[in-house]
Motif scaffolding. Structure first.
Motif, PDB file in Angstrom:
ATOM      1  N   PHE A  28       0.875  -1.169   0.000  1.00 38.37           N
ATOM      2  CA  PHE A  28       0.000   0.000   0.000  1.00 38.37           C
ATOM      3  C   PHE A  28       0.915   1.221   0.000  1.00 38.37           C
ATOM      4  CE2 PHE A  28      -2.779   3.226   1.821  1.00 38.37           C
ATOM      5  CZ  PHE A  28      -4.013   2.931   1.259  1.00 38.37           C
ATOM      6  N   TYR A  29       0.642   2.205  -0.844  1.00 33.77           N
ATOM      7  CA  TYR A  29       1.563   3.327  -0.996  1.00 33.77           C
ATOM      8  C   TYR A  29       1.645   4.188   0.257  1.00 33.77           C
ATOM      9  CZ  TYR A  29       3.852   7.575  -2.455  1.00 33.77           C
ATOM     10  OH  TYR A  29       4.729   8.640  -2.519  1.00 33.77           O
ATOM     11  N   THR A  30       2.869   4.534   0.628  1.00 34.22           N
ATOM     12  CA  THR A  30       3.160   5.568   1.619  1.00 34.22           C
ATOM     13  C   THR A  30       4.361   6.355   1.113  1.00 34.22           C
ATOM     14  OG1 THR A  30       4.746   4.256   2.904  1.00 34.22           O
ATOM     15  CG2 THR A  30       2.409   4.069   3.527  1.00 34.22           C
ATOM     16  N   LEU A  31       4.595   7.504   1.704  1.00 30.57           N
ATOM     17  CA  LEU A  31       5.804   8.257   1.352  1.00 30.57           C
ATOM     18  C   LEU A  31       7.050   7.430   1.614  1.00 30.57           C
ATOM     19  CD1 LEU A  31       4.976  11.822   2.747  1.00 30.57           C
ATOM     20  CD2 LEU A  31       5.223  11.178   0.339  1.00 30.57           C
ATOM     21  N   ALA A  32       7.002   6.612   2.672  1.00 35.71           N
ATOM     22  CA  ALA A  32       8.164   5.770   2.985  1.00 35.71           C
ATOM     23  C   ALA A  32       8.414   4.761   1.874  1.00 35.71           C
ATOM     24  CB  ALA A  32       7.938   5.057   4.318  1.00 35.71           C
ATOM     25  N   ALA A  33       7.340   4.170   1.337  1.00 40.97           N
ATOM     26  CA  ALA A  33       7.505   3.207   0.246  1.00 40.97           C
ATOM     27  C   ALA A  33       8.087   3.886  -0.983  1.00 40.97           C
ATOM     28  CB  ALA A  33       6.161   2.559  -0.078  1.00 40.97           C
ATOM     29  N   GLU A  43      12.186   5.835   8.647  1.00 40.94           N
ATOM     30  CA  GLU A  43      12.109   5.468  10.064  1.00 40.94           C
ATOM     31  C   GLU A  43      10.901   6.123  10.733  1.00 40.94           C
ATOM     32  OE1 GLU A  43      15.754   4.749  12.565  1.00 40.94           O
ATOM     33  OE2 GLU A  43      15.213   6.740  13.303  1.00 40.94           O
ATOM     34  N   PHE A  44      10.323   5.424  11.683  1.00 43.52           N
ATOM     35  CA  PHE A  44       9.213   5.931  12.488  1.00 43.52           C
ATOM     36  C   PHE A  44       9.651   5.981  13.945  1.00 43.52           C
ATOM     37  CE2 PHE A  44       5.245   4.618  14.939  1.00 43.52           C
ATOM     38  CZ  PHE A  44       4.740   5.902  15.022  1.00 43.52           C
ATOM     39  N   VAL A  45       9.441   7.138  14.596  1.00 40.37           N
ATOM     40  CA  VAL A  45       9.842   7.316  15.994  1.00 40.37           C
ATOM     41  C   VAL A  45       8.613   7.742  16.797  1.00 40.37           C
ATOM     42  CG1 VAL A  45      11.467   8.418  17.576  1.00 40.37           C
ATOM     43  CG2 VAL A  45      12.101   8.095  15.180  1.00 40.37           C
ATOM     44  N   TYR A  46       8.334   7.006  17.859  1.00 41.60           N
ATOM     45  CA  TYR A  46       7.124   7.237  18.653  1.00 41.60           C
ATOM     46  C   TYR A  46       7.441   7.018  20.133  1.00 41.60           C
ATOM     47  CZ  TYR A  46       2.270   6.497  20.271  1.00 41.60           C
ATOM     48  OH  TYR A  46       1.072   6.583  20.934  1.00 41.60           O
ATOM     49  N   GLY A  47       6.886   7.874  20.986  1.00 39.29           N
ATOM     50  CA  GLY A  47       7.184   7.778  22.411  1.00 39.29           C
ATOM     51  C   GLY A  47       6.415   6.713  23.149  1.00 39.29           C
ATOM     52  N   GLY A  48       5.362   6.184  22.537  1.00 43.49           N
ATOM     53  CA  GLY A  48       4.591   5.118  23.169  1.00 43.49           C
ATOM     54  C   GLY A  48       4.971   3.766  22.615  1.00 43.49           C
ATOM     55  N   GLY A  90       6.933   0.195   3.825  1.00 41.58           N
ATOM     56  CA  GLY A  90       8.085   1.028   3.487  1.00 41.58           C
ATOM     57  C   GLY A  90       8.950   1.550   4.605  1.00 41.58           C
ATOM     58  N   PHE A  91       8.487   1.516   5.853  1.00 41.43           N
ATOM     59  CA  PHE A  91       9.331   2.009   6.939  1.00 41.43           C
ATOM     60  C   PHE A  91      10.315   0.907   7.336  1.00 41.43           C
ATOM     61  CE2 PHE A  91       6.001   5.129   7.149  1.00 41.43           C
ATOM     62  CZ  PHE A  91       6.643   6.275   7.603  1.00 41.43           C
ATOM     63  N   GLN A  92      11.593   1.228   7.207  1.00 39.51           N
ATOM     64  CA  GLN A  92      12.621   0.212   7.410  1.00 39.51           C
ATOM     65  C   GLN A  92      12.967  -0.017   8.877  1.00 39.51           C
ATOM     66  OE1 GLN A  92      15.625   2.036   4.967  1.00 39.51           O
ATOM     67  NE2 GLN A  92      14.252   2.049   3.199  1.00 39.51           N
ATOM     68  N   SER A  93      12.667   0.951   9.726  1.00 40.89           N
ATOM     69  CA  SER A  93      12.918   0.761  11.156  1.00 40.89           C
ATOM     70  C   SER A  93      11.879   1.515  11.968  1.00 40.89           C
ATOM     71  CB  SER A  93      14.333   1.219  11.544  1.00 40.89           C
ATOM     72  OG  SER A  93      14.522   2.591  11.243  1.00 40.89           O
ATOM     73  N   VAL A  94      11.615   1.003  13.163  1.00 40.14           N
ATOM     74  CA  VAL A  94      10.660   1.597  14.086  1.00 40.14           C
ATOM     75  C   VAL A  94      11.337   1.752  15.436  1.00 40.14           C
ATOM     76  CG1 VAL A  94       8.493   1.258  15.331  1.00 40.14           C
ATOM     77  CG2 VAL A  94       8.638   0.645  12.912  1.00 40.14           C
ATOM     78  N   VAL A  95      11.265   2.957  15.986  1.00 38.80           N
ATOM     79  CA  VAL A  95      11.837   3.244  17.302  1.00 38.80           C
ATOM     80  C   VAL A  95      10.695   3.697  18.202  1.00 38.80           C
ATOM     81  CG1 VAL A  95      13.466   4.658  18.613  1.00 38.80           C
ATOM     82  CG2 VAL A  95      14.030   3.935  16.268  1.00 38.80           C
ATOM     83  N   ASP A  96      10.460   2.984  19.300  1.00 38.54           N
ATOM     84  CA  ASP A  96       9.408   3.404  20.220  1.00 38.54           C
ATOM     85  C   ASP A  96       9.934   3.445  21.644  1.00 38.54           C
ATOM     86  OD1 ASP A  96       9.493   0.732  20.923  1.00 38.54           O
ATOM     87  OD2 ASP A  96       7.442   0.286  20.321  1.00 38.54           O
ATOM     88  N   GLN A  97       9.051   3.459  22.612  1.00 43.93           N
ATOM     89  CA  GLN A  97       9.440   3.656  24.010  1.00 43.93           C
ATOM     90  C   GLN A  97      10.460   2.630  24.489  1.00 43.93           C
ATOM     91  OE1 GLN A  97       6.106   3.868  26.707  1.00 43.93           O
ATOM     92  NE2 GLN A  97       7.389   3.595  28.506  1.00 43.93           N
ATOM     93  N   PHE A 148      17.345  10.542   4.106  1.00 44.93           N
ATOM     94  CA  PHE A 148      16.500   9.848   5.078  1.00 44.93           C
ATOM     95  C   PHE A 148      15.143  10.531   5.213  1.00 44.93           C
ATOM     96  CE2 PHE A 148      19.228  12.775   7.548  1.00 44.93           C
ATOM     97  CZ  PHE A 148      18.274  13.538   8.222  1.00 44.93           C
ATOM     98  N   PHE A 149      14.187   9.736   5.657  1.00 43.11           N
ATOM     99  CA  PHE A 149      12.841  10.218   5.972  1.00 43.11           C
ATOM    100  C   PHE A 149      12.503   9.703   7.364  1.00 43.11           C
ATOM    101  CE2 PHE A 149       8.136   8.941   5.467  1.00 43.11           C
ATOM    102  CZ  PHE A 149       7.702  10.032   6.202  1.00 43.11           C
ATOM    103  N   SER A 150      12.235  10.636   8.275  1.00 43.49           N
ATOM    104  CA  SER A 150      11.877  10.266   9.645  1.00 43.49           C
ATOM    105  C   SER A 150      10.507  10.827   9.989  1.00 43.49           C
ATOM    106  CB  SER A 150      12.925  10.798  10.638  1.00 43.49           C
ATOM    107  OG  SER A 150      12.578  10.438  11.967  1.00 43.49           O
TER     108      SER A 150
END
Length: 672
Positions: free
Chosen positions: A386-391, A401-406, A421-428, A464-466
């Protein structure tokens, strides 16, 4: 010795109780019901409880109810809606009656019907007790959102406990007390109820089924009654009071099973007309759409040519509506954003597509228009390809990358992002926060981690796209002490939480400006939606107004005054990055044209609004479209603007039908 089944049923182990006055009254008026006595008692009690609840809610919201002038009609139609709900609760025991409602199985039958009736009434009580707090938050009875939040018990539980503890305890307590009382009342009132002969039972059963069928259908029209039929006013909240909360939630659950065709609640439009209307937009009409299998896929040439594409950072701010931005007509609680707005492209008339974070995500990150269904972030057919800017940017060599505090699994974000498309995920779990609230790390901790990650990504030597998603401005509005001068005396309020979130954002941008990557990075600061969307209007358009700011790199200050939608941000960002690419987004590239009149696409519960200039075409399920006049300065929506033209209705219909069609056929993607 022969044991009377009635005696077994009323042994102390089942809680035998002497008949109270109310139980005796209930038994007298339902004695004729024979094997259906508990179901008829459930009907009587349910109608009384729901009517009392409706009266209480109407009294509480009397200013808005009285403004409609239909208080009496609301009560009458409310009973009609309540009969529909009670009819649904009859279905299971009615199906079982021909098999169990006999003397040989009377104990099982009586236990079943009493317990079923009690559970049905407890469900009614629970939903009605939950209603006032839900209305305070969402300005409507419990609906689809009530169901969606149940899938996240930790976050929702923490929010309720930390922000609504008294209401939670009182609600649970009232439900338990009333539930136990109702169970005892039903057991006592069923004492002595006799069963019919097998002949009478089987002869009357088809007639009773027919009566319940018409009770549920509640109309002789082509389609059975649904909550939309009770939308009698221009105030969505008042309309919701006419129905009842249990039926509202059950209908939402039912509609969630039909999400692939959700937009068809507004009617039908030929497929060719849908595509023709969408592609006729001024910013799309000159594009070529060469792939018949992917009808919106086209090549966008970047309006800004660059030798090397820029980095992209999107800061998605939780619940930051124009309500909190003074220069947009709101409160003075975002001083940092007000300072920054003169440094980049400032959108003065930007509108969110919905009222949930995932709706903002699908619009900003995927450029996907809204539908009456849940966001595609949560739907099965959009979890991959499904298309996203990350894809798209990933194909251009970007690290994404996606960064989220929760916890990133909330609202299915981790699954949607990693599958698209997001190659890495960083969360709490990857942070060492100094302050943790119900929804995770504070915004300061989030931005500290983001700065660390941006420096790391810059060091890898590739664009990069964050995506950074904040959470401090979320009920119960928890944030560290001593960071801001409070706007409100009590600390945990939305105004103070917004001011803290703004403070953390200001710190983040100041620090990012010091870094080497600043000159090569475009930053977008945008809200996912407003904090609370409410108002005495079918679609309170003003509450969809949000701030949007693009800055960084070589972006020069500019005010964009025309109406814009969140779905326009993706194409605009690609142009500013210097990225020419194929994508299926139908939004507008403001880097190429910021003068042509714009439009906004707004989904509010089951209503869809197409906003263009001062004109708003509003689609309603099962009813004729409305034309309204919207005054941006005051936020007033006037529904006495006449009738929308065929062209206006087709345009609105096309743009709400398109995303449903693209999702259902899995055509919102990149070519092979």
């Amino acid at each position: 010795m022969r044991v009377d089944p009635n005696t077994i049923f009323h042994q102390p182990s089942f809680g035998r109780q002497p008949l109270s006055t109310s139980a005796a009254w209930l038994a007298r008026i339902t004695r004729w019901a024979g094997p259906y006595v508990s179901l008829v008692q459930m009907l009587v009690i349910g109608l009384v409880l729901l009517s009392l609840s409706r009266l209480g809610l109407m009294a509480w919201q009397w200013d808005r109810v009285s403004a409609t002038g239909i208080a009496g009609t609301m009560l009458v139609q409310g009973v009609r809606a309540d009969l529909i709900l009670m009819g649904y609760l009859f279905v299971l025991p009615l199906v079982l009656a021909p098999f169990l409602a006999y003397r040989k199985t009377q104990r099982a039958w009586r236990i079943l019907t009493v317990v079923w009736a009690a559970c049905g009434l407890i469900f009614v009580v629970f939903m009605e007790v939950s209603t006032p707090q839900f209305i305070m938050q969402y300005d409507v009875r419990p609906n689809r959102l009530f169901v969606e939040y149940l899938s996240h018990p930790r976050e929702v539980g923490a929010t309720l406990w930390n922000g609504f503890r008294i209401a939670l305890l009182l609600g649970v307590g009232a439900t338990i007390v009333l539930g136990v009382s109702l169970l005892r009342l039903l057991k006592a009132a069923s004492t002595g109820a006799g069963l019919w002969s097998a002949k009478k039972l089987l002869l009357t059963w088809p007639l009773i089924v027919l009566v319940v069928f018409f009770q549920i259908r509640s109309t002789t029209a082509h389609r059975p009654a649904n909550p939309a039929l009770f939308a009698l006013t221009k105030d969505a909240m008042v309309n919701s009071l006419i129905v009842n909360s249990p039926w509202s939630v059950l209908d939402a659950i039912n509609s969630m099973g039909k999400e692939a065709k959700s937009s068809e609640i507004y009617g039908k439009l030929p497929r060719e007309t849908v595509f023709a209307q969408v592609k006729a937009a001024p910013w799309l009409k000159d594009h070529q759409f060469p792939n018949a299998e992917l009808p919106t896929l086209h090549r966008q040439l970047a309006a800004v040519q660059r030798a090397k594409p820029l980095n992209l950072v999107i800061v998605l701010e939780e619940s930051l509506g124009a309500t909190f931005v003074q220069s947009l007509g709101g409160l003075p609680v975002t001083p940092e954003l007000e300072k920054l707005k003169g440094e980049g492209w400032w959108f003065e008339q930007l509108y969110a597509t919905g009222t949930r974070s995932v709706r903002g995500i699908e619009a900003v990150i995927a450029g996907f228009p809204p539908t009456p269904a849940r966001s595609v972030v949560k739907l099965s057919l959009a979890q991959q390809n499904f298309y996203t800017l990350a894809a798209g940017l990933g194909q251009q060599g970007y690290h994404t990358e996606f960064v989220y505090g929760g916890e990133a699994h909330f609202d299915n974000m981790r699954s949607f992002f990693t599958g698209n498309g997001f190659q890495s995920v960083v969360d709490q779990a990857q942070m060492k926060p100094k302050f943790v609230g119900s929804w995770g790390a504070s915004d300061e901790d989030l931005f500290d981690k983001s700065l660390e990650r941006l420096k790391h990504l810059h060091g890898q030597g590739k664009p990069f796209f964050s995506l950074i998603f904040s959470s401090s401005n979320h009920e119960p509005f928890e944030f560290p002490d001593g960071k801001i001068s409070l706007h409100d005396p009590a600390k945990q309020t939305v105004n103070n939480a917004v001011k803290y979130a703004d403070f953390a954002l200001g710190q983040f941008i100041r620090e990012a400006k010091k870094q080497e990557y600043w000159k090569d990075t475009v930053f977008l600061i945008v809200a996912d939606h407003d904090n609370r969307v409410y108002g005495n209007s079918l679609v309170p358009i003003k509450k969809f107004h949000i701030p949007g700011l693009i800055l960084g790199a070589d972006i020069q200050p500019k005010r964009i005054a025309t109406i814009a939608s969140q779905v326009d941000l993706g194409p605009t960002l690609l142009s500013l990055l210097g990225v020419s690419s194929e994508h299926p987004m139908i939004g507008r590239d403001f880097a190429r044209d910021d003068a042509t009149p714009g439009r906004a696409l707004i989904q509010f519960n089951d209503y869809f609004a197409w906003l263009e200039g001062e004109s708003a075409t509003i689609l309603r399920p099962g009813q004729a479209p409305l034309l309204a006049k919207y005054e941006a300065a005051s936020g007033k929506v006037d529904f006495n603007a006449g009738t929308p033209s065929k062209a206006q209705v087709e345009q609105a219909m096309a743009h709400v039908m398109l995303p449903s069609l693209l999702y259902r056929e899995q055509r919102y993607r990149l070519g092979k």
